[in-house]
Design an enzyme around this catalytic site. Structure first.
Site, PDB file in Angstrom:
ATOM      1  N   LYS A   1      42.526  42.984  67.578  1.00 22.01           N
ATOM      2  CA  LYS A   1      43.792  43.110  66.851  1.00 22.01           C
ATOM      3  C   LYS A   1      45.028  42.948  67.741  1.00 22.01           C
ATOM      4  CE  LYS A   1      42.583  44.277  62.519  1.00 22.01           C
ATOM      5  NZ  LYS A   1      43.089  43.595  61.306  1.00 22.01           N
TER       6      LYS A   1
ATOM      7  N   SER B   1      43.967  51.284  59.293  1.00 21.56           N
ATOM      8  CA  SER B   1      43.038  52.404  59.443  1.00 21.56           C
ATOM      9  C   SER B   1      42.792  52.726  60.911  1.00 21.56           C
ATOM     10  CB  SER B   1      41.699  52.076  58.767  1.00 21.56           C
ATOM     11  OG  SER B   1      41.056  51.007  59.437  1.00 21.56           O
TER      12      SER B   1
ATOM     13  N   GLU C   1      30.083  41.464  55.812  1.00 22.90           N
ATOM     14  CA  GLU C   1      30.736  42.637  55.221  1.00 22.90           C
ATOM     15  C   GLU C   1      29.721  43.757  55.055  1.00 22.90           C
ATOM     16  OE1 GLU C   1      34.180  41.518  52.180  1.00 22.90           O
ATOM     17  OE2 GLU C   1      32.267  40.666  51.547  1.00 22.90           O
TER      18      GLU C   1
ATOM     19  N   GLY D   1      31.490  47.227  50.712  1.00 23.26           N
ATOM     20  CA  GLY D   1      32.801  46.571  50.731  1.00 23.26           C
ATOM     21  C   GLY D   1      32.679  45.064  50.651  1.00 23.26           C
TER      22      GLY D   1
ATOM     23  N   ASP E   1      34.144  42.762  48.837  1.00 24.51           N
ATOM     24  CA  ASP E   1      35.220  42.130  48.075  1.00 24.51           C
ATOM     25  C   ASP E   1      35.383  40.650  48.403  1.00 24.51           C
ATOM     26  OD1 ASP E   1      36.098  43.698  50.474  1.00 24.51           O
ATOM     27  OD2 ASP E   1      37.929  42.543  50.201  1.00 24.51           O
TER      28      ASP E   1
ATOM     29  N   SER F   1      34.007  42.585  67.235  1.00 31.48           N
ATOM     30  CA  SER F   1      35.457  42.685  67.075  1.00 31.48           C
ATOM     31  C   SER F   1      36.106  43.880  67.747  1.00 31.48           C
ATOM     32  CB  SER F   1      35.822  42.672  65.590  1.00 31.48           C
ATOM     33  OG  SER F   1      35.201  43.753  64.917  1.00 31.48           O
TER      34      SER F   1
END
Length: 326
Positions: free
Chosen positions: A57, A82, A208, A212, A214, A308
């Site tokens: 990030k 989060s 995923e 979750g 989506d 990640s």
């Protein structure tokens, strides 16, 4: 939203890489003969758990923040996250000599909250199951004159995230497939833009948590689908709908989304610790779980994986990888 001009291009990722040179860590790429044998392919692990602030990030946060006009930067930055984007924005703000206000869920991992505060950010909490973090952050930004840097819905953020894949491919050469975790979709959008821009035939596989799914549902429907906020140990992927900009990229470039259970994520974290000698947080372990379970399907000879992040405290890691539930 489908756009005729992509929100992020290979040139954008290359430009981000130039800006980030000397600021972000060029993280290592690890190999494991044991993992190769289990996966039936030559696996190259891009270890963003060794990135500054503990996750990929920081790439996107710094790329976006550093491009703000000086007067805007001086007024400060707002973000919502989060944990990993929270830490990344807080660190970017500190590095650029400004302030950050971060909207975080009340149940964010304590270690991520402490690290965010440690970088000097002000933290505003909310209930992730009833509150609207975007609305809270935008209200704070409007009240204080802050610039909002979202975790994935921003071209400069996506371009910055794509630099991890750019580095990976510079080191490994052409790969047949690349696996990345998918939350809001920014990492995948940047990764797919870089990978497909360099090697159009590469297979992009997102992973995923089962609770979750989506993005998987959205790609199958051809439009963004919202689900209830998921309960999963993969807190970085506990989102209810893909980002609009990110989805506009991923619906064009992603080949498949696979799902893994929380127990499979725990097993992958344990494997990374015991066999690879690295610590990976739940969201970062989902692509490894897909490899270990065979969920990624038949693989080409050479495969890349983005691990990640590694932001997890010792107590939670022990509970998840031991007999507890976390």
């Amino acid at each position: 939203m489908t756009t005729t001009t992509p929100p992020v291009t290979l040139d954008d990722v290359r430009d981000a890489a130039a800006l980030l040179r000397g600021v972000v860590h060029r993280t290592p790429v690890l190999r494991s003969r044991t993992l190769d044998a289990l996966a039936g392919a030559e696996i190259h692990l891009k270890c963003e758990n060794f990135q500054r602030a503990g996750a990929f990030k920081f790439r996107g946060a710094y790329n976006a923040a550093s491009r703000l006009a000086p007067d805007q930067l001086s007024r400060g930055i707002a973000a919502y996250s989060s944990g990993n984007h929270a830490q990344a924005v807080a660190l970017a703000a500190r590095e650029l000599g400004t302030t950050a206000v971060i909207v975080m869920p009340e149940d964010a991992p304590p270690s991520k909250r402490a690290a965010t505060a440690g970088y000097g950010a002000e933290i505003v909490t909310y209930d992730r199951y009833t509150g609207d973090r975007v609305a809270i952050a935008e209200a704070l930004a409007a009240e204080r004159g802050l610039a909002v840097i979202p975790p994935y819905e921003h071209p400069h953020v996506m371009a910055g995230q794509g630099t991890a894949t750019l580095e990976l491919l510079e080191e490994t050469g052409e790969l047949g497939a690349l696996l990345t975790p998918v939350g809001g979709g920014g990492l995948m959008a940047g990764s797919a833009t870089a990978a497909k821009g360099l090697h159009p035939e590469i297979r992009m596989i997102g992973v995923e948590p089962e609770a979750g799914d989506d993005t998987k549902r959205s790609l199958e429907a051809g439009r963004r689908i919202s689900i209830p906020v998921p309960h999963t140990i993969a807190d970085g992927q506990a989102l209810h709908t893909p980002g609009e900009l990110a989805f506009s990229v991923n619906r064009r470039l992603v080949d498949d989304i696979v799902l893994v259970s929380d127990d499979e994520i725990r097993d992958a974290m344990r494997f990374a610790f015991e066999r690879l000698k690295i610590v990976v947080e739940p969201s970062g372990a989902t692509p490894l779980a897909a490899l270990l379970t065979g969920r990624a399907g038949p693989l080409p000879r050479r495969v890349g994986v983005i691990l990640s992040g590694g932001n997890i405290d010792a107590g939670r890691f022990a509970r998840l990888c031991g007999s507890g539930t976390g």
